[in-house]
Structures are given as C-alpha cells and as structure tokens.
Enzyme design. Structure first.
Site, mmCIF file in Angstrom:
data_model
loop_
_atom_site.group_PDB
_atom_site.id
_atom_site.type_symbol
_atom_site.label_atom_id
_atom_site.label_comp_id
_atom_site.label_asym_id
_atom_site.label_seq_id
_atom_site.Cartn_x
_atom_site.Cartn_y
_atom_site.Cartn_z
ATOM 1 N N ASP A 37 0.823 -1.209 0.000
ATOM 2 C CA ASP A 37 0.000 0.000 0.000
ATOM 3 C C ASP A 37 0.862 1.266 0.000
ATOM 4 O O ASP A 37 0.454 2.321 0.478
ATOM 5 C CB ASP A 37 -0.961 -0.001 1.197
ATOM 6 C CG ASP A 37 -0.210 -0.154 2.506
ATOM 7 O OD1 ASP A 37 1.019 -0.396 2.460
ATOM 8 O OD2 ASP A 37 -0.849 -0.036 3.563
ATOM 9 N N HIS A 241 23.999 7.565 -19.434
ATOM 10 C CA HIS A 241 22.890 7.585 -18.472
ATOM 11 C C HIS A 241 23.242 6.805 -17.203
ATOM 12 O O HIS A 241 22.417 6.092 -16.642
ATOM 13 C CB HIS A 241 21.615 7.012 -19.108
ATOM 14 C CG HIS A 241 21.061 7.890 -20.181
ATOM 15 N ND1 HIS A 241 20.163 7.471 -21.128
ATOM 16 C CD2 HIS A 241 21.284 9.206 -20.465
ATOM 17 C CE1 HIS A 241 19.860 8.457 -21.937
ATOM 18 N NE2 HIS A 241 20.532 9.527 -21.565
ATOM 19 N N ASP A 258 25.581 15.229 -13.384
ATOM 20 C CA ASP A 258 24.461 15.784 -14.151
ATOM 21 C C ASP A 258 23.266 15.740 -13.211
ATOM 22 O O ASP A 258 22.715 14.664 -12.941
ATOM 23 C CB ASP A 258 24.233 14.937 -15.409
ATOM 24 C CG ASP A 258 23.148 15.527 -16.312
ATOM 25 O OD1 ASP A 258 22.379 16.383 -15.846
ATOM 26 O OD2 ASP A 258 23.086 15.105 -17.483
ATOM 27 N N ASP A 269 18.660 21.688 -15.182
ATOM 28 C CA ASP A 269 19.409 20.536 -15.721
ATOM 29 C C ASP A 269 20.857 20.995 -15.943
ATOM 30 O O ASP A 269 21.143 21.660 -16.927
ATOM 31 C CB ASP A 269 18.735 20.112 -17.039
ATOM 32 C CG ASP A 269 19.411 18.915 -17.680
ATOM 33 O OD1 ASP A 269 20.288 18.301 -17.061
ATOM 34 O OD2 ASP A 269 19.035 18.596 -18.826
ATOM 35 N N HIS A 348 25.927 12.463 -28.671
ATOM 36 C CA HIS A 348 24.570 12.980 -28.424
ATOM 37 C C HIS A 348 24.414 14.381 -28.991
ATOM 38 O O HIS A 348 25.386 14.983 -29.442
ATOM 39 C CB HIS A 348 24.228 12.916 -26.930
ATOM 40 C CG HIS A 348 25.143 13.706 -26.026
ATOM 41 N ND1 HIS A 348 25.080 15.079 -25.909
ATOM 42 C CD2 HIS A 348 26.135 13.309 -25.190
ATOM 43 C CE1 HIS A 348 25.981 15.478 -25.030
ATOM 44 N NE2 HIS A 348 26.655 14.430 -24.584
ATOM 45 N N HIS A 352 18.310 20.398 -25.581
ATOM 46 C CA HIS A 352 16.878 20.060 -25.695
ATOM 47 C C HIS A 352 16.090 21.145 -24.995
ATOM 48 O O HIS A 352 16.631 21.894 -24.168
ATOM 49 C CB HIS A 352 16.615 18.690 -25.049
ATOM 50 C CG HIS A 352 17.174 18.564 -23.649
ATOM 51 N ND1 HIS A 352 16.538 19.057 -22.538
ATOM 52 C CD2 HIS A 352 18.346 18.047 -23.186
ATOM 53 C CE1 HIS A 352 17.269 18.816 -21.458
ATOM 54 N NE2 HIS A 352 18.391 18.214 -21.824
ATOM 55 N N HIS A 359 13.184 17.011 -20.401
ATOM 56 C CA HIS A 359 13.179 17.044 -21.869
ATOM 57 C C HIS A 359 11.803 17.567 -22.220
ATOM 58 O O HIS A 359 10.838 16.811 -22.299
ATOM 59 C CB HIS A 359 13.428 15.658 -22.463
ATOM 60 C CG HIS A 359 14.834 15.183 -22.225
ATOM 61 N ND1 HIS A 359 15.278 13.929 -22.536
ATOM 62 C CD2 HIS A 359 15.911 15.824 -21.712
ATOM 63 C CE1 HIS A 359 16.557 13.807 -22.218
ATOM 64 N NE2 HIS A 359 16.961 14.949 -21.699
ATOM 65 N N GLU A 382 24.774 21.525 -23.913
ATOM 66 C CA GLU A 382 25.488 20.483 -23.188
ATOM 67 C C GLU A 382 26.419 19.628 -24.044
ATOM 68 O O GLU A 382 26.218 18.412 -24.166
ATOM 69 C CB GLU A 382 24.494 19.579 -22.451
ATOM 70 C CG GLU A 382 23.335 19.062 -23.297
ATOM 71 C CD GLU A 382 22.408 18.143 -22.496
ATOM 72 O OE1 GLU A 382 22.926 17.202 -21.889
ATOM 73 O OE2 GLU A 382 21.199 18.377 -22.481
ATOM 74 N N TYR A 386 33.654 11.977 -24.632
ATOM 75 C CA TYR A 386 33.674 10.738 -23.848
ATOM 76 C C TYR A 386 34.685 9.797 -24.495
ATOM 77 O O TYR A 386 34.461 9.338 -25.615
ATOM 78 C CB TYR A 386 32.277 10.114 -23.822
ATOM 79 C CG TYR A 386 31.203 11.138 -23.483
ATOM 80 C CD1 TYR A 386 30.889 11.444 -22.162
ATOM 81 C CD2 TYR A 386 30.558 11.853 -24.503
ATOM 82 C CE1 TYR A 386 29.941 12.411 -21.856
ATOM 83 C CE2 TYR A 386 29.613 12.822 -24.206
ATOM 84 C CZ TYR A 386 29.305 13.105 -22.885
ATOM 85 O OH TYR A 386 28.378 14.069 -22.588
ATOM 86 N N ARG A 403 31.238 16.506 -19.672
ATOM 87 C CA ARG A 403 30.099 17.239 -20.240
ATOM 88 C C ARG A 403 29.943 18.522 -19.433
ATOM 89 O O ARG A 403 30.186 18.522 -18.219
ATOM 90 C CB ARG A 403 28.819 16.390 -20.170
ATOM 91 C CG ARG A 403 27.597 17.106 -20.749
ATOM 92 C CD ARG A 403 26.423 16.162 -21.047
ATOM 93 N NE ARG A 403 25.861 15.498 -19.905
ATOM 94 C CZ ARG A 403 26.060 14.227 -19.599
ATOM 95 N NH1 ARG A 403 26.829 13.469 -20.352
ATOM 96 N NH2 ARG A 403 25.498 13.699 -18.516
ATOM 97 N N GLU A 405 27.021 21.473 -18.988
ATOM 98 C CA GLU A 405 25.630 21.759 -19.377
ATOM 99 C C GLU A 405 25.081 22.940 -18.610
ATOM 100 O O GLU A 405 25.096 22.959 -17.373
ATOM 101 C CB GLU A 405 24.765 20.514 -19.093
ATOM 102 C CG GLU A 405 23.289 20.734 -19.346
ATOM 103 C CD GLU A 405 22.457 19.463 -19.207
ATOM 104 O OE1 GLU A 405 22.846 18.571 -18.426
ATOM 105 O OE2 GLU A 405 21.419 19.380 -19.881
HETATM 106 N N1 GLY Z 1 19.891 15.260 -17.525
HETATM 107 C C1 GLY Z 1 19.358 14.835 -18.759
HETATM 108 C C2 GLY Z 1 19.947 15.548 -19.868
HETATM 109 O O1 GLY Z 1 20.944 16.220 -19.704
HETATM 110 O O2 GLY Z 1 19.428 15.538 -20.959
HETATM 111 MN MN MN Z 2 20.094 18.021 -20.539
HETATM 112 MN MN MN Z 3 21.592 16.949 -17.844
#
Ligand code: GLY
Ligand code: MN
Ligand code: MN
Length: 435
Positions: A37, A241, A258, A269, A348, A352, A359, A382, A386, A403, A405
């Site tokens: 529960d 990730h 991150d 972010d 990547h 975004h 996102h 960002e 790597y 990275r 960001e």
């Molecule tokens: N923390 C997720 C991204 O940077 O897109």
């Molecule tokens: Mn991001």
């Molecule tokens: Mn991020």
C-alpha cells in the site's frame, strides 16, 4: 514569484481561443504503486498542472468550449474525513471553485455519470489520446451513451483530436513568471553543484555526493530532483545515463555530475565535470578546455531568428577542431564532420527544450526545417567528450568523460544563462575547490 490561479485561468482562456469549439477532457497522472500500500512520490501530469495548478491525484479537467470561450469544470477527490486522516487534506470540489477559479467542480466519483451531458451535440473531443487509458474508457462510454440517444434528436462527438500539440506550443514559450521560477530552479541546482565540488574532499563513494546534491535541493525547498542524478566518477562518466552512483572514488580522476531539481513544477538541468583532487591534470585540462570552448561558442549562436540546430552544429565544429588538434581524429574539420568520425567521442545532441519536463515539449522542426528560435524558449547547452579505453587513443585520455551543461533562455538579442552560478572555467573550479 509564484504562479497564481489567474495565471492558470489565463492559459485556459488562451487555449480555448485556439480550440474554438468542442469539449476538452484531460486527466492528471495516476498514482503509481511502489509495493503493497505504498506509492511512489506523486508527480502530477505536466499538461494538467499547466492548465490548473492543481497538485492532487484523481482529477480531471473538462472545458466546454464554444466560440473560443470556455466553461471550466474540475472533477477532483471529494472531502473525506477518514481518508484525510491517513493521506492528507484534500481541496474538495467546493473550495476548488474559488481557489482554482473554475466554473463548476464535482467529485471525481461523479465523472462517469456527468460526462455524457457535456458531450451532447458536440462534434469534437480534445484529449491527450493514447495516454490515460482509464479516462479514455470513461470518454468512450460517455460517447456511446450519447449515441444511444440519437433518436431523441441529439448528436454525439465524431472527432477525437489530440490537444497536446496546442498545449505544447504554449508551454514552449515561457512567460516572465515561468522564467523567474526557472531562475530559482537553476539557482538551487547551481548551489548543489558547487556544494558537491567541496564535499568531494571528504567523500569516498559516489553516493555520498548524490546525498550532498539531494541535501541542497531539499534544504532550498525544491520539490525533488528533476531526474535521477548522475554522479559518475572516472570512466563511469563515459556511460551517458549512468545512475548507479555506487563506485569508490579514485581522486586522480574527474567526476561528472548531471543533476537538476524541480522548483514549483519547473526543472533545471546542469552538468559539471571537475577533478576530484581539485587540480586538473594536463590531459584532463586539454579535453576540458575543448568542451568548454564548444559550450561557450554554442551559447553565442543562440538568439531569436537562429535555428535550433545551429548551436549543435557550432558545438560539433569546435569539438572536432579540438579532436583534430589532439590527433584523436584525423583529416580536415569538414571531412571529420561529414564522415561522423567524431561520434566515437561525441554521440549525443547539444541540447533540448527545458521547462516543466527536463526534456520538455515542443517541436524541434517546422515543415521539415530546424525550428527558428524565439524569445522565451528555454533550452540546455550540453556538449561533451567521452573517451573510452581504445588502442587508437593515447592512454592519458582513457576513461575521461566530460560534459558541461547550462540552461539558457532566449532573450530579445541573445540568451540569459540561468545556471551561471555553477562554477565552470578551470580557474573558477580550481580556486573554489582549493579555497
Ligand atoms: N539530464 C538529462 C539531460 O541532460 O538531458
Ligand atoms: Mn540536458
Ligand atoms: Mn543533464
């Protein structure tokens, strides 16, 4: 600064003007059972909350729209003395009318009974089709009920329209109150990153640093992390990730964090990468400076009239120049961009949309072209590099993941960097860590 019920009402009014005619029905997110529960921490649906400001589960917003004007009806949990002892105070339909500035409010238990009456003689039902199975069952049942009455001279809805694109376009452009809230989300996350850089000195495991981030988020009144924090020491940073956050720290390596928080329903972010011993090694410095240059140049490209893809292309070019300088890629800059060889180190995109969701919603293209940027759009910048252990790469670079960001809002002539308080240059980071 906070959003008040009149802000949410204004959003409903704007949406109704666009939709012109029909009935909108959307539900908030269901509670998710964790086990027995016990539930996961509740997080409302972003679209539902955008239009109501209402945080309770088991709620449905209905708008009957005619000629661009809406009558707004809320179905919510009824007051219940017994349940409120266990689960907390409910607003209840009566108080909802005033506090949420809606025209009518009823118990959610009355939804199925009342729904057909709103659908009579309507042609269109707007909803988030495909997302909320329980609500859709109610809507289809109600439509069928109205259909069964057609010989009484009424008509039933025959068009089901997805309302998300209309709401998402509204959400994409942030107003001044939203930007102020996002400044605060960014401020809290920046404090958390700066705190983590100091805390590393006495830490032995990644999870200790995750705890520092959480501590700062909650201490500052943030709702929660906006997404699972990535606390990646050494080569864990090359796993994009990575969220295990269990590893023992080798202080000669870099740490990539991150992490962002949610403040009044809006996300920040941020990623920062720093040397755990407070001093970048030569190899770390070389790669770090390339990523930093790429990020700073990319930020300069963002302004009204530029295209969304422009800053990604800018970042890729600077990264590729750096990779060629370090002999990690061979050939001309255009050649490496064209062949995609740089993707061994940068796999990547550079950003975004950011908003209620990390996102966030909103189209990235229009008529097949990258979207033109407008004032009030918020996005991340960002870039990263790597480097995995690979015979083709000098050993000094093995296992380095970087990275950087930041979150930016498009202004009249460029950007405001919302996350500017998180230390970022090599000098800033080293002096902060060695104070
Ligand atoms: N923390 C997720 C991204 O940077 O897109
Ligand atoms: Mn991001
Ligand atoms: Mn991020």
């Amino acid at each position: 600064m906070a959003l008040i019920e009149q802000d949410f009402k204004l959003r409903r009014t704007k949406l109704a003007r666009q939709l012109k005619k029909g009935v909108l029905v959307i539900a908030t997110a269901p509670q998710q059972i964790r086990n027995a529960d016990t539930h996961f921490n509740y997080r409302w649906d972003s679209n539902f909350h955008y239009l109501t400001g209402f945080r309770e589960p088991n709620a449905v917003l209905l708008m009957v729209i005619d000629n661009g004007e809406a009558k707004t009806v809320l179905f919510c949990q009824p007051k219940d003395k017994e349940k409120e002892i266990w689960d907390g105070i409910r607003l209840g339909p009566e108080a909802a009318i005033e506090q949420l500035s809606v025209d009518e409010a009823y118990s959610i238990d009355e939804l199925n009974e009342k729904l057909p009456s709103y659908l009579i003689n309507q042609s269109t039902v707007y909803s988030t089709w495909g997302e909320r199975t329980a609500l859709e069952e109610s809507i289809f049942k109600a439509i069928n009920q109205v259909k069964s009455m057609v010989r009484q001279g009424v008509s039933a809805p025959f068009q089901l329209v997805d309302v998300r694109s209309a709401i998402h376009e509204m959400r994409l452009i942030k107003d001044q109150v939203e930007i102020e809230i996002m400044r605060q989300a960014a401020h809290i996350a920046a404090l958390a990153h700066n705190r983590a850089m100091l805390a590393i000195k006495n830490a032995h495991y990644e999870y200790e640093i995750e705890a520092e981030l959480l501590h700062e988020f909650k201490k500052q009144g943030a709702d929660a992390p906006a997404y699972p924090s990535i606390v990646a020491a050494g080569s864990n940073a090359t796993i994009l990730h990575y969220i295990e956050n269990q590893a023992y720290l080798n202080k000669q390596q870099l740490m990539l964090i991150d992490a962002g928080c949610e403040w009044q329903g809006y996300a920040s972010d941020i990623t920062r990468t720093f040397p755990m011993n407070g001093q970048f090694s030569e190899a770390q410095k070389l790669l770090y400076q390339i990523v930093l240059n790429a990020q700073l140049e990319a930020i300069k490209v963002i302004k009204p009239g530029a295209q969304f893809n422009d800053y990604h292309h800018c970042a890729v070019r600077v990264l590729v120049e750096g990779l060629i300088d370090l002999k990690l890629c061979q050939g001309s800059v255009d050649g490496v961009i064209e062949s995609g060889d740089y993707r061994r180190f940068y796999m990547h995109r550079t950003g975004h949309w950011l908003g209620r969701d990390v996102h966030d919603v909103g189209e990235y293209t229009h008529n097949g072209h990258s979207r033109t940027l407008e004032e009030g759009m918020v996005m991340t910048v960002e870039p990263g590099l790597y480097v995995r252990a690979d015979a083709s790469v000098p050993e000094a670079f093995h296992g380095i993941g970087i990275r950087i960001e930041d979150d930016v809002v498009v202004t009249g002539n460029g950007v405001e960097v919302l996350t500017h308080e998180a230390y970022k240059t090599i000098d800033e980071i080293e002096s902060w860590m060695n104070q």
